[in-house]
Write an enzyme that holds these catalytic residues in place. Sequence first.
Site, PDB file in Angstrom:
ATOM      1  N   HIS A 284      58.328 132.288  59.229  1.00  0.00           N
ATOM      2  CA  HIS A 284      58.903 131.504  60.329  1.00  0.00           C
ATOM      3  C   HIS A 284      59.895 132.342  61.152  1.00  0.00           C
ATOM      4  O   HIS A 284      61.068 131.981  61.300  1.00  0.00           O
ATOM      5  CB  HIS A 284      59.567 130.226  59.805  1.00  0.00           C
ATOM      6  CG  HIS A 284      59.712 129.173  60.863  1.00  0.00           C
ATOM      7  ND1 HIS A 284      59.587 127.826  60.618  1.00  0.00           N
ATOM      8  CD2 HIS A 284      59.965 129.262  62.206  1.00  0.00           C
ATOM      9  CE1 HIS A 284      59.765 127.145  61.742  1.00  0.00           C
ATOM     10  NE2 HIS A 284      60.000 128.000  62.716  1.00  0.00           N
TER      11      HIS A 284
ATOM     12  N   ARG B  21      53.612 124.836  63.884  1.00  0.00           N
ATOM     13  CA  ARG B  21      54.112 124.187  62.673  1.00  0.00           C
ATOM     14  C   ARG B  21      53.010 124.199  61.621  1.00  0.00           C
ATOM     15  O   ARG B  21      51.821 124.066  61.942  1.00  0.00           O
ATOM     16  CB  ARG B  21      54.518 122.739  62.953  1.00  0.00           C
ATOM     17  CG  ARG B  21      55.802 122.579  63.727  1.00  0.00           C
ATOM     18  CD  ARG B  21      57.033 123.002  62.927  1.00  0.00           C
ATOM     19  NE  ARG B  21      58.276 122.810  63.675  1.00  0.00           N
ATOM     20  CZ  ARG B  21      58.887 123.763  64.382  1.00  0.00           C
ATOM     21  NH1 ARG B  21      58.390 124.984  64.448  1.00  0.00           N
ATOM     22  NH2 ARG B  21      60.033 123.494  65.001  1.00  0.00           N
TER      23      ARG B  21
HETATM   24  P1  NDP Z   1      56.440 122.006  74.964  1.00  0.00           P
HETATM   25  O1  NDP Z   1      56.870 120.616  74.691  1.00  0.00           O
HETATM   26  O2  NDP Z   1      57.003 122.685  76.165  1.00  0.00           O
HETATM   27  O3  NDP Z   1      54.855 122.074  75.100  1.00  0.00           O
HETATM   28  C1  NDP Z   1      54.000 121.337  74.304  1.00  0.00           C
HETATM   29  C2  NDP Z   1      52.573 121.454  74.840  1.00  0.00           C
HETATM   30  O4  NDP Z   1      51.675 120.832  73.914  1.00  0.00           O
HETATM   31  C3  NDP Z   1      52.381 120.773  76.188  1.00  0.00           C
HETATM   32  O5  NDP Z   1      51.547 121.547  77.013  1.00  0.00           O
HETATM   33  C4  NDP Z   1      51.683 119.465  75.805  1.00  0.00           C
HETATM   34  O6  NDP Z   1      50.835 118.934  76.807  1.00  0.00           O
HETATM   35  C5  NDP Z   1      50.849 119.927  74.632  1.00  0.00           C
HETATM   36  N1  NDP Z   1      50.469 118.801  73.783  1.00  0.00           N
HETATM   37  C6  NDP Z   1      51.259 117.969  73.067  1.00  0.00           C
HETATM   38  N2  NDP Z   1      50.534 117.052  72.416  1.00  0.00           N
HETATM   39  C7  NDP Z   1      49.244 117.295  72.736  1.00  0.00           C
HETATM   40  C8  NDP Z   1      48.008 116.703  72.391  1.00  0.00           C
HETATM   41  N3  NDP Z   1      47.939 115.633  71.567  1.00  0.00           N
HETATM   42  N4  NDP Z   1      46.871 117.213  72.919  1.00  0.00           N
HETATM   43  C9  NDP Z   1      46.916 118.272  73.746  1.00  0.00           C
HETATM   44  N5  NDP Z   1      48.056 118.902  74.117  1.00  0.00           N
HETATM   45  C10 NDP Z   1      49.204 118.415  73.614  1.00  0.00           C
HETATM   46  O7  NDP Z   1      56.751 122.851  73.646  1.00  0.00           O
HETATM   47  P2  NDP Z   1      57.168 124.390  73.521  1.00  0.00           P
HETATM   48  O8  NDP Z   1      56.162 125.206  74.230  1.00  0.00           O
HETATM   49  O9  NDP Z   1      58.593 124.570  73.906  1.00  0.00           O
HETATM   50  O10 NDP Z   1      57.078 124.591  71.933  1.00  0.00           O
HETATM   51  C11 NDP Z   1      55.859 124.397  71.247  1.00  0.00           C
HETATM   52  C12 NDP Z   1      56.073 124.415  69.752  1.00  0.00           C
HETATM   53  O11 NDP Z   1      56.257 125.744  69.274  1.00  0.00           O
HETATM   54  C13 NDP Z   1      57.318 123.691  69.237  1.00  0.00           C
HETATM   55  O12 NDP Z   1      57.120 122.287  69.195  1.00  0.00           O
HETATM   56  C14 NDP Z   1      57.508 124.298  67.855  1.00  0.00           C
HETATM   57  O13 NDP Z   1      56.810 123.527  66.909  1.00  0.00           O
HETATM   58  C15 NDP Z   1      56.849 125.677  67.983  1.00  0.00           C
HETATM   59  N6  NDP Z   1      57.838 126.768  67.843  1.00  0.00           N
HETATM   60  C16 NDP Z   1      57.728 127.623  66.781  1.00  0.00           C
HETATM   61  C17 NDP Z   1      58.593 128.663  66.636  1.00  0.00           C
HETATM   62  C18 NDP Z   1      58.429 129.658  65.534  1.00  0.00           C
HETATM   63  O14 NDP Z   1      59.291 130.524  65.361  1.00  0.00           O
HETATM   64  N7  NDP Z   1      57.361 129.621  64.787  1.00  0.00           N
HETATM   65  C19 NDP Z   1      59.685 128.911  67.605  1.00  0.00           C
HETATM   66  C20 NDP Z   1      59.706 127.953  68.691  1.00  0.00           C
HETATM   67  C21 NDP Z   1      58.817 126.920  68.782  1.00  0.00           C
HETATM   68  P3  NDP Z   1      51.458 118.450  78.233  1.00  0.00           P
HETATM   69  O15 NDP Z   1      51.837 119.713  78.950  1.00  0.00           O
HETATM   70  O16 NDP Z   1      50.336 117.731  78.882  1.00  0.00           O
HETATM   71  O17 NDP Z   1      52.644 117.585  77.875  1.00  0.00           O
HETATM   72  C1  OXD Z   2      61.662 126.119  66.931  1.00  0.00           C
HETATM   73  C2  OXD Z   2      61.477 126.989  65.760  1.00  0.00           C
HETATM   74  O1  OXD Z   2      61.085 125.037  67.001  1.00  0.00           O
HETATM   75  O2  OXD Z   2      62.202 127.998  65.651  1.00  0.00           O
HETATM   76  O3  OXD Z   2      62.427 126.530  67.834  1.00  0.00           O
HETATM   77  O4  OXD Z   2      60.589 126.726  64.943  1.00  0.00           O
END
Ligand code: NDP
Ligand code: OXD
Length: 314
Positions: free
Chosen positions: A277, A229
Amino acid sequence: MRTVVLYNSPRDDEAEVAAWRGYIKAYDATIEFRNWPKTGPVEEIDYVLAWLPQLGDLARYPNLKAIFWLGAGVDHLLKDKELPRRVPIVRLVDEGLSAGMTEYVLLHVLRYHRRLPELEAQQREGVWRQLSYPLAKDRRIGIMGMGVLGTDAAKRLISLGFDVGGWSGSPKQLAGLTSFHGDGQLTAFLARSEILVCLLPLTPTTTGIINARTLAALPKGAAVINAARGGHVIDVDLIAALDRGQIAHATLDVFTTEPLPVEHPFWRHPRITLTPHVASMTPSETASRVVVEGLKALRAGRRAANIVDLTKGY
Ligand code: NDP
Ligand code: OXD
């Protein structure tokens, strides 16, 4: 018994809506599919499939049983002050979405690993110079956010032989991964990340995490790939780090304001690669199956997978 599902996405794309309608009906013919704003009587709506709906809209359906979010990151949804908090939110975890993100990460990691921006600059100047590059085992990649997407990308990078570190809230066990977790291990993680990939959710604790301090903790000349993001990055800090040479190059797919305003300096920075995006776009074919499975679980009185923890914000 009839189940009414409302599809609510601002993308005015008839083919996309038709695809969702077709797949949902094919997976479960008993579902009645409506497309926003043609909601019909609002009390008939059982489930909403939403992506970036108008803020406040989700409070209009008094009998809503769950919200299926058609993306992975729920930050937009949680900004909605009228969000009906009694209703479970099921975020998207989908093999098609993961595959798209892993492709994007591999594309840009390999581009930096093999020094493509420098080779492209040489081509523009008509320069023939062979630039060396390390073996993959000697290239250290750092993935911030080892959730569904970070883990999928890490597995592929490890299978290509890269030295992959991952940073998350809790420690991870993954063959070939050096796991870091929590604020206490962030600096050590950054210090070994020659190519940093951000795949964190946007929450109050991760907002602005790519800033002057964390950029300075990376090895000099590191590359940064942000596919999570825009709010993770302090824009002026990134530009300053690029201009100083602390960061050699950045790939940015996401921005604090989208579409990125035309006057924003990211558009014209010579060492920024910018995409609108598109790192991973929700594929209706695979995502609709996941949604119908979740819906069936809820209708059968079971808990759906991937319900958002509102206290954590992801
Ligand atoms: P998940 O919820 O599966 O994973 C999030 C990860 O971030 C986890 O490992 C979590 O730790 C870690 N995390 C969260 N907060 C913290 C923190 N404060 N410190 C350290 N680690 C932290 O999310 P996804 O993998 O499914 O998606 C990730 C992001 O990708 C989405 O939220 C979205 O914003 C972005 N995205 C972007 C897209 C694009 O087209 N640009 C498409 C799809 C997604 P823990 O494992 O310990 O909980
Ligand atoms: C998502 C994205 O969060 O597309 O899936 O950004």
